[in-house]
Design a protein around this motif. Structure first.
Motif, PDB file in Angstrom:
ATOM      1  N   ALA A 200     -26.538 -14.519  27.415  1.00 58.98           N
ATOM      2  CA  ALA A 200     -26.462 -13.788  28.684  1.00 58.98           C
ATOM      3  C   ALA A 200     -26.736 -12.324  28.421  1.00 58.98           C
ATOM      4  CB  ALA A 200     -25.071 -13.957  29.294  1.00 58.98           C
ATOM      5  N   GLU A 201     -27.082 -11.594  29.486  1.00 58.08           N
ATOM      6  CA  GLU A 201     -27.280 -10.163  29.349  1.00 58.08           C
ATOM      7  C   GLU A 201     -26.073  -9.437  29.910  1.00 58.08           C
ATOM      8  OE1 GLU A 201     -30.854  -9.181  31.414  1.00 58.08           O
ATOM      9  OE2 GLU A 201     -29.994  -9.539  33.365  1.00 58.08           O
ATOM     10  N   SER A 202     -25.756  -8.294  29.317  1.00 57.20           N
ATOM     11  CA  SER A 202     -24.626  -7.508  29.807  1.00 57.20           C
ATOM     12  C   SER A 202     -24.790  -6.063  29.373  1.00 57.20           C
ATOM     13  CB  SER A 202     -23.309  -8.060  29.250  1.00 57.20           C
ATOM     14  OG  SER A 202     -23.207  -7.786  27.864  1.00 57.20           O
ATOM     15  N   ALA A 203     -24.091  -5.187  30.062  1.00 54.89           N
ATOM     16  CA  ALA A 203     -24.121  -3.774  29.720  1.00 54.89           C
ATOM     17  C   ALA A 203     -23.535  -3.553  28.324  1.00 54.89           C
ATOM     18  CB  ALA A 203     -23.348  -2.960  30.757  1.00 54.89           C
ATOM     19  N   GLU A 204     -22.524  -4.321  27.965  1.00 51.47           N
ATOM     20  CA  GLU A 204     -21.895  -4.176  26.655  1.00 51.47           C
ATOM     21  C   GLU A 204     -22.874  -4.518  25.534  1.00 51.47           C
ATOM     22  OE1 GLU A 204     -20.464  -5.789  29.244  1.00 51.47           O
ATOM     23  OE2 GLU A 204     -18.934  -4.295  29.698  1.00 51.47           O
ATOM     24  N   LEU A 205     -23.633  -5.596  25.694  1.00 47.99           N
ATOM     25  CA  LEU A 205     -24.615  -5.982  24.677  1.00 47.99           C
ATOM     26  C   LEU A 205     -25.768  -4.978  24.615  1.00 47.99           C
ATOM     27  CD1 LEU A 205     -24.732  -9.846  25.252  1.00 47.99           C
ATOM     28  CD2 LEU A 205     -23.702  -8.621  23.318  1.00 47.99           C
ATOM     29  N   ALA A 206     -26.190  -4.470  25.762  1.00 50.20           N
ATOM     30  CA  ALA A 206     -27.254  -3.471  25.790  1.00 50.20           C
ATOM     31  C   ALA A 206     -26.786  -2.192  25.095  1.00 50.20           C
ATOM     32  CB  ALA A 206     -27.675  -3.181  27.228  1.00 50.20           C
TER      33      ALA A 206
ATOM     34  N   ASP B 280     -35.967  -1.512  33.395  1.00 44.99           N
ATOM     35  CA  ASP B 280     -35.841  -1.966  34.778  1.00 44.99           C
ATOM     36  C   ASP B 280     -34.494  -1.466  35.297  1.00 44.99           C
ATOM     37  OD1 ASP B 280     -33.857  -3.595  33.713  1.00 44.99           O
ATOM     38  OD2 ASP B 280     -34.945  -5.450  34.031  1.00 44.99           O
ATOM     39  N   ASN B 281     -34.185  -1.753  36.513  1.00 42.04           N
ATOM     40  CA  ASN B 281     -32.913  -1.326  37.085  1.00 42.04           C
ATOM     41  C   ASN B 281     -31.941  -2.484  37.203  1.00 42.04           C
ATOM     42  OD1 ASN B 281     -33.170   1.512  37.514  1.00 42.04           O
ATOM     43  ND2 ASN B 281     -34.735   1.050  39.028  1.00 42.04           N
ATOM     44  N   GLY B 282     -32.009  -3.407  36.240  1.00 37.32           N
ATOM     45  CA  GLY B 282     -31.094  -4.543  36.225  1.00 37.32           C
ATOM     46  C   GLY B 282     -29.662  -4.096  35.976  1.00 37.32           C
TER      47      GLY B 282
END
Length: 64
Positions: free
Chosen positions: A4-10, A33-35
């Motif tokens: 999954a994608e998340s702000a923490e991983l980014a 992008d603005n995801g």
């Protein structure tokens, strides 16, 4: 890769890349992008802490 994608991983990716590439003190711009992961509080705080300026795509204009 993660399931999954998340702000923490980014944010973790940015911290690791900053260390690996010795980017401290260099002017940087991250265009994305603005995801939601890119707009998450953790990611924004990490970018600010690293002195990285965030640049985002205009909605519906992915080629700009």
């Amino acid at each position: 890769m993660h399931d999954a994608e998340s702000a923490e991983l980014a944010a973790l990716l940015m911290r690791r890349a900053s260390l690996a590439e010795e980017l401290a003190g260099r002017p940087l711009v991250l265009h994305s992008d603005n995801g939601s992961p890119m707009k998450g509080a953790t990611m924004l705080a990490t970018l600010e802490n690293k002195g990285v300026v965030k640049s985002g795509s205009i909605p519906s204009e992915c080629n700009r």
